[in-house]
Design a protein around this motif. Structure first.
Motif, PDB file in Angstrom:
ATOM      1  N   ALA A 288       0.743  -1.578  -0.026  1.00  0.00           N
ATOM      2  CA  ALA A 288       0.029  -0.016   0.025  1.00  0.00           C
ATOM      3  C   ALA A 288       1.066   1.227   0.057  1.00  0.00           C
ATOM      4  O   ALA A 288       0.448   2.215  -0.586  1.00  0.00           O
ATOM      5  N   ALA A 289       2.112   1.104   0.873  1.00  0.00           N
ATOM      6  CA  ALA A 289       2.977   2.508   0.868  1.00  0.00           C
ATOM      7  C   ALA A 289       3.401   2.613  -0.505  1.00  0.00           C
ATOM      8  O   ALA A 289       3.795   3.722  -0.928  1.00  0.00           O
ATOM      9  N   GLU A 290       3.827   1.515  -1.155  1.00  0.00           N
ATOM     10  CA  GLU A 290       4.412   1.521  -2.236  1.00  0.00           C
ATOM     11  C   GLU A 290       3.607   2.130  -3.293  1.00  0.00           C
ATOM     12  O   GLU A 290       4.024   2.983  -4.352  1.00  0.00           O
ATOM     13  N   ASP A 291       2.220   1.522  -3.290  1.00  0.00           N
ATOM     14  CA  ASP A 291       1.298   2.022  -4.353  1.00  0.00           C
ATOM     15  C   ASP A 291       1.078   3.603  -4.020  1.00  0.00           C
ATOM     16  O   ASP A 291       0.898   4.356  -5.049  1.00  0.00           O
ATOM     17  N   ASN A 292       1.152   4.103  -2.801  1.00  0.00           N
ATOM     18  CA  ASN A 292       0.916   5.551  -2.679  1.00  0.00           C
ATOM     19  C   ASN A 292       1.935   6.372  -3.374  1.00  0.00           C
ATOM     20  O   ASN A 292       1.836   7.410  -3.756  1.00  0.00           O
ATOM     21  N   SER A 293       3.137   6.158  -3.120  1.00  0.00           N
ATOM     22  CA  SER A 293       4.146   6.606  -3.762  1.00  0.00           C
ATOM     23  C   SER A 293       4.467   6.600  -5.165  1.00  0.00           C
ATOM     24  O   SER A 293       5.118   7.605  -5.817  1.00  0.00           O
ATOM     25  N   GLN A 294       3.657   5.832  -5.766  1.00  0.00           N
ATOM     26  CA  GLN A 294       3.693   5.544  -7.240  1.00  0.00           C
ATOM     27  C   GLN A 294       2.323   6.373  -7.799  1.00  0.00           C
ATOM     28  O   GLN A 294       2.016   5.891  -8.872  1.00  0.00           O
ATOM     29  N   ALA A 295       1.648   6.975  -6.982  1.00  0.00           N
ATOM     30  CA  ALA A 295       0.433   7.646  -7.381  1.00  0.00           C
ATOM     31  C   ALA A 295       0.656   8.450  -8.830  1.00  0.00           C
ATOM     32  O   ALA A 295       1.513   8.919  -8.809  1.00  0.00           O
ATOM     33  N   GLU A 296      -0.263   7.981  -9.724  1.00  0.00           N
ATOM     34  CA  GLU A 296      -0.293   8.596 -11.004  1.00  0.00           C
ATOM     35  C   GLU A 296      -0.937   9.862 -11.370  1.00  0.00           C
ATOM     36  O   GLU A 296      -1.991   9.933 -10.555  1.00  0.00           O
ATOM     37  N   ALA A 297      -0.657  10.789 -11.847  1.00  0.00           N
ATOM     38  CA  ALA A 297      -1.219  11.869 -12.264  1.00  0.00           C
ATOM     39  C   ALA A 297      -1.305  12.392 -13.892  1.00  0.00           C
ATOM     40  O   ALA A 297      -0.256  11.865 -14.207  1.00  0.00           O
ATOM     41  N   SER A 298      -2.333  12.853 -14.117  1.00  0.00           N
ATOM     42  CA  SER A 298      -2.527  13.252 -15.664  1.00  0.00           C
ATOM     43  C   SER A 298      -2.659  14.866 -15.785  1.00  0.00           C
ATOM     44  O   SER A 298      -3.786  15.077 -15.229  1.00  0.00           O
ATOM     45  N   VAL A 299      -1.741  15.413 -16.222  1.00  0.00           N
ATOM     46  CA  VAL A 299      -1.705  16.766 -16.373  1.00  0.00           C
ATOM     47  C   VAL A 299      -1.800  17.337 -17.681  1.00  0.00           C
ATOM     48  O   VAL A 299      -1.179  17.055 -18.668  1.00  0.00           O
ATOM     49  N   GLY A 300      -2.810  18.285 -18.025  1.00  0.00           N
ATOM     50  CA  GLY A 300      -3.110  18.872 -19.246  1.00  0.00           C
ATOM     51  C   GLY A 300      -2.375  20.183 -19.297  1.00  0.00           C
ATOM     52  O   GLY A 300      -2.575  21.018 -18.295  1.00  0.00           O
ATOM     53  N   VAL A 301      -1.512  20.766 -20.358  1.00  0.00           N
ATOM     54  CA  VAL A 301      -1.043  21.872 -20.523  1.00  0.00           C
ATOM     55  C   VAL A 301      -1.559  22.507 -21.827  1.00  0.00           C
ATOM     56  O   VAL A 301      -1.191  21.993 -22.804  1.00  0.00           O
ATOM     57  N   LEU A 302      -2.017  23.483 -21.581  1.00  0.00           N
ATOM     58  CA  LEU A 302      -2.297  24.503 -22.953  1.00  0.00           C
ATOM     59  C   LEU A 302      -1.768  25.816 -22.878  1.00  0.00           C
ATOM     60  O   LEU A 302      -1.749  26.627 -22.139  1.00  0.00           O
TER      61      LEU A 302
ATOM     62  N   GLN B 210     -11.296  21.652 -25.820  1.00  0.00           N
ATOM     63  CA  GLN B 210     -12.593  20.506 -25.782  1.00  0.00           C
ATOM     64  C   GLN B 210     -11.841  19.194 -25.400  1.00  0.00           C
ATOM     65  O   GLN B 210     -12.382  18.223 -25.000  1.00  0.00           O
ATOM     66  N   GLN B 211     -10.278  19.091 -25.969  1.00  0.00           N
ATOM     67  CA  GLN B 211      -9.625  18.052 -25.959  1.00  0.00           C
ATOM     68  C   GLN B 211      -9.225  17.847 -24.484  1.00  0.00           C
ATOM     69  O   GLN B 211      -9.034  16.470 -23.880  1.00  0.00           O
ATOM     70  N   LEU B 212      -8.924  18.754 -23.646  1.00  0.00           N
ATOM     71  CA  LEU B 212      -8.336  18.724 -22.327  1.00  0.00           C
ATOM     72  C   LEU B 212      -9.401  18.716 -21.312  1.00  0.00           C
ATOM     73  O   LEU B 212      -9.397  18.057 -20.454  1.00  0.00           O
ATOM     74  N   ALA B 213     -10.654  19.152 -21.598  1.00  0.00           N
ATOM     75  CA  ALA B 213     -11.631  19.303 -20.602  1.00  0.00           C
ATOM     76  C   ALA B 213     -12.318  17.804 -20.052  1.00  0.00           C
ATOM     77  O   ALA B 213     -12.300  16.950 -20.627  1.00  0.00           O
ATOM     78  N   GLY B 214     -12.118  17.716 -18.613  1.00  0.00           N
ATOM     79  CA  GLY B 214     -12.537  16.761 -17.880  1.00  0.00           C
ATOM     80  C   GLY B 214     -11.629  15.266 -18.053  1.00  0.00           C
ATOM     81  O   GLY B 214     -12.223  14.202 -17.853  1.00  0.00           O
ATOM     82  N   LYS B 215     -10.597  15.496 -18.818  1.00  0.00           N
ATOM     83  CA  LYS B 215      -9.742  14.333 -18.941  1.00  0.00           C
ATOM     84  C   LYS B 215      -8.503  14.235 -18.252  1.00  0.00           C
ATOM     85  O   LYS B 215      -7.613  13.485 -18.062  1.00  0.00           O
ATOM     86  N   ASN B 216      -8.228  15.274 -17.252  1.00  0.00           N
ATOM     87  CA  ASN B 216      -7.097  15.276 -16.478  1.00  0.00           C
ATOM     88  C   ASN B 216      -7.315  15.661 -15.188  1.00  0.00           C
ATOM     89  O   ASN B 216      -8.373  16.163 -14.568  1.00  0.00           O
ATOM     90  N   ASP B 217      -6.243  15.294 -13.980  1.00  0.00           N
ATOM     91  CA  ASP B 217      -6.362  15.598 -12.828  1.00  0.00           C
ATOM     92  C   ASP B 217      -6.256  17.079 -12.541  1.00  0.00           C
ATOM     93  O   ASP B 217      -6.769  17.519 -11.688  1.00  0.00           O
TER      94      ASP B 217
ATOM     95  N   LEU C 278     -10.956  28.041 -18.901  1.00  0.00           N
ATOM     96  CA  LEU C 278     -11.809  28.371 -17.788  1.00  0.00           C
ATOM     97  C   LEU C 278     -13.093  28.282 -18.359  1.00  0.00           C
ATOM     98  O   LEU C 278     -14.173  27.591 -17.677  1.00  0.00           O
ATOM     99  N   ASN C 279     -13.559  28.873 -19.448  1.00  0.00           N
ATOM    100  CA  ASN C 279     -14.830  28.817 -20.204  1.00  0.00           C
ATOM    101  C   ASN C 279     -15.137  27.512 -20.442  1.00  0.00           C
ATOM    102  O   ASN C 279     -16.506  27.154 -20.192  1.00  0.00           O
ATOM    103  N   THR C 280     -14.294  26.635 -20.616  1.00  0.00           N
ATOM    104  CA  THR C 280     -14.473  25.199 -21.084  1.00  0.00           C
ATOM    105  C   THR C 280     -14.936  24.316 -20.136  1.00  0.00           C
ATOM    106  O   THR C 280     -15.874  23.457 -20.224  1.00  0.00           O
ATOM    107  N   ASP C 281     -13.839  24.369 -18.956  1.00  0.00           N
ATOM    108  CA  ASP C 281     -14.151  23.298 -18.040  1.00  0.00           C
ATOM    109  C   ASP C 281     -14.142  24.020 -16.446  1.00  0.00           C
ATOM    110  O   ASP C 281     -13.471  24.726 -16.265  1.00  0.00           O
TER     111      ASP C 281
END
Length: 320
Positions: A25-39, A88-95, A109-112
């Motif tokens: 569990a500790a290992e999984d927590n340290s390996q937490a994944e993230a998805s970041v969109g950059v515009l 539209q591509q990034l909205a709702g698909k990233n952390d 901001l207007n989109t998401d």
């Protein structure tokens, strides 16, 4: 005796399994994944460096692309229609979503309205209607401002040439941040008993002619944190060197085409934004409750080649 031994063995086995599960569990927590969109609104040095600083901050915090970070990078190339399709591509698909420059942040901001969002390289987020206030953003977006103190930028130009009587301001009239900076600079320049001449553009194609026209009317030029200006700073520099007009930019990369620059270090600004991202991703912070941050590092830079062409002393501009 055998029963006691059996109980002991089972107990140790359960303990080992429990410890193993905790370790996993500790290992999984340290390996937490993230998805970041950059515009990113467009490509020029200041915005590129802000993005680099942001991703470096994530890496230092343990988020590395290709391992536990998915980075969805999109560049609108300064095109408003591109912005709309990319959001539209990034909205709702990233952390988390990072927008670099005001037009990108406004479109995102207007989109998401739900995904946690950050902005950077935005001069006045309140005027741009990205936040309700700098202290309490209110919605799902906050970030960092690249605003430099207008008075100090103007004063640096006057330090370069105290004989200046008329200052020109070149900017894109369609950028809300640039319009705000023009008004601030105009008020400050006029408060010192000096005259102001302005020249506006809407595309990069107009920059060379506009710079020439303005240079012939003024004794010095002030350049705000404007994306169109930043994208054509070398062209501006060529004209100003030919016309022998001293100039100052309110962003550090502007030194490529001016005598001097006073503004934020965009790489450091990006890292500062990255620290805010970590607070959101790891600590669950709410962007709407995170105050907008200003740059922690302002720098003065001098273009020695331009100084030589204008007969200025570079050292005098960096002395307190």
């Amino acid at each position: 005796m055998k029963i006691k031994q059996l109980v002991k063995i089972l107990g140790l086995g359960a303990l080992a399994l429990g410890l193993g599960a905790c370790g996993q569990a500790a290992e999984d927590n340290s390996q937490a994944e993230a998805s970041v969109g950059v515009l990113q609104f467009m490509e020029h040095e200041s915005l590129d460096r802000a993005r680099e600083g942001f991703t470096d901050a994530l890496k230092e915090a343990g988020y590395e692309e290709g391992k536990n970070l998915t980075l969805n990078y999109q560049n609108a190339q300064g095109d408003q229609s591109n912005l709309q399709s990319i959001t539209q591509q990034l909205a709702g698909k990233n952390d988390l979503i990072l927008s670099i420059a005001t037009p990108a942040a406004q479109a995102m901001l207007n989109t998401d309205k739900k995904t946690p969002q950050l902005f950077t390289a935005v001069t006045d987020p309140v005027s741009a209607k990205l936040v309700e206030s700098a202290e309490k953003p209110g919605a799902n977006m906050t970030g960092t401002s690249d605003g430099a103190p207008t008075d100090k930028v103007v004063d640096l130009l006057l330090k370069a040439d105290p004989s200046i009587k008329t200052i020109g301001i070149l900017y894109n009239s369609s950028e809300v941040n640039s319009e705000m900076q023009y008004k601030e600079a105009k008020d400050y320049i006029e408060s010192k008993g000096l005259k102001v001449e302005s020249m506006t553009v809407t595309t990069t194609n107009e920059i060379q002619q506009a710079t020439k026209a303005l240079a012939k009317k003024v004794d010095g030029i002030y350049l705000p944190t404007d994306n169109t200006v930043a994208n054509t700073i070398q062209t501006i520099g060529q004209v100003l060197k030919e016309e022998k007009v001293p100039s100052v930019a309110a962003f550090d990369a502007g030194v490529e085409g001016t005598l001097c620059a006073y503004g934020v270090d965009y790489y450091e600004l990006g890292k500062q934004t990255g620290q805010m991202a970590i607070d959101i991703l790891k600590n669950g912070k709410n962007p709407g409750e995170m105050p907008v941050q200003k740059s922690e590092k302002l720098v003065v830079k001098v273009n020695e080649d331009m100084a030589q062409a204008l007969g200025s002393d570079p050292k005098s501009l960096t002395e307190e």
